[in-house]
Design a protein around this motif. Sequence first.
Motif, PDB file in Angstrom:
ATOM      1  N   ARG A  57       0.759  -1.337  -0.171  1.00  0.00           N
ATOM      2  CA  ARG A  57       0.037  -0.078   0.072  1.00  0.00           C
ATOM      3  C   ARG A  57       0.908   1.331  -0.018  1.00  0.00           C
ATOM      4  N   ARG A  87      -2.766   5.823  -1.873  1.00  0.00           N
ATOM      5  CA  ARG A  87      -3.145   4.589  -2.656  1.00  0.00           C
ATOM      6  C   ARG A  87      -2.335   4.531  -3.777  1.00  0.00           C
ATOM      7  N   PRO A 133      -1.320   0.510  -4.902  1.00  0.00           N
ATOM      8  CA  PRO A 133      -0.922  -0.882  -4.551  1.00  0.00           C
ATOM      9  C   PRO A 133      -0.103  -1.457  -5.711  1.00  0.00           C
TER      10      PRO A 133
END
Length: 192
Positions: free
Chosen positions: A118, A188, A190
């Motif tokens: 993350r 954010r 990923p």
Amino acid sequence: MTLPGPLGTPNRPTVAAVAAVCAASRLPPPGPRRPPARRRRRRRGAARAPEAAGFGVGAGLTVVHLTAASLWTGTLLYVLRVVRLRDGGREVFLRYARMAARVFVALAATGTASTLRRLPPEAALSTAYGRVLLVKPALFGGAGLPALAARSRLLSGTDARPPARVEPAVLAVIVALSALLTVAPDPRRPLF
């Protein structure tokens, strides 16, 4: 007028009354209908992001992490209660210590994987989320210290309760820190 049959089965007069009320109030009839445009757009966006639409790597890591955290905390509180009521309970502590070691490893692995997934490395110190997240492993290691102290006292034959009583307090601080992470802005990105 009611018709014989199981309770909750709509009869003709009831269906007619509901249809009349809908017609009088200009409500759409109950049943399947096309969702509003904004919901259709949201669905299309979710289809492009498989992580949001289905069970992905992040969700799996979270499930394992939360299950392990619940097992550790709940079992520790239960063991402390049993030991207090039985006035001893060395064998209960030994069984707990074996389980807690496995759970500790699972928590460390899933927490590290979730963090690496993350948080971009450049955001670790530059964002509030990253700074709060860096404190969490330090506290997690701090929660392991009373556990190690309790285990060493247990193996030496002395009372393991004093260090074991400190452990839930450290775990409560970790949970509070996790709650703080939910309100910190999340960078954010990923990676997998």
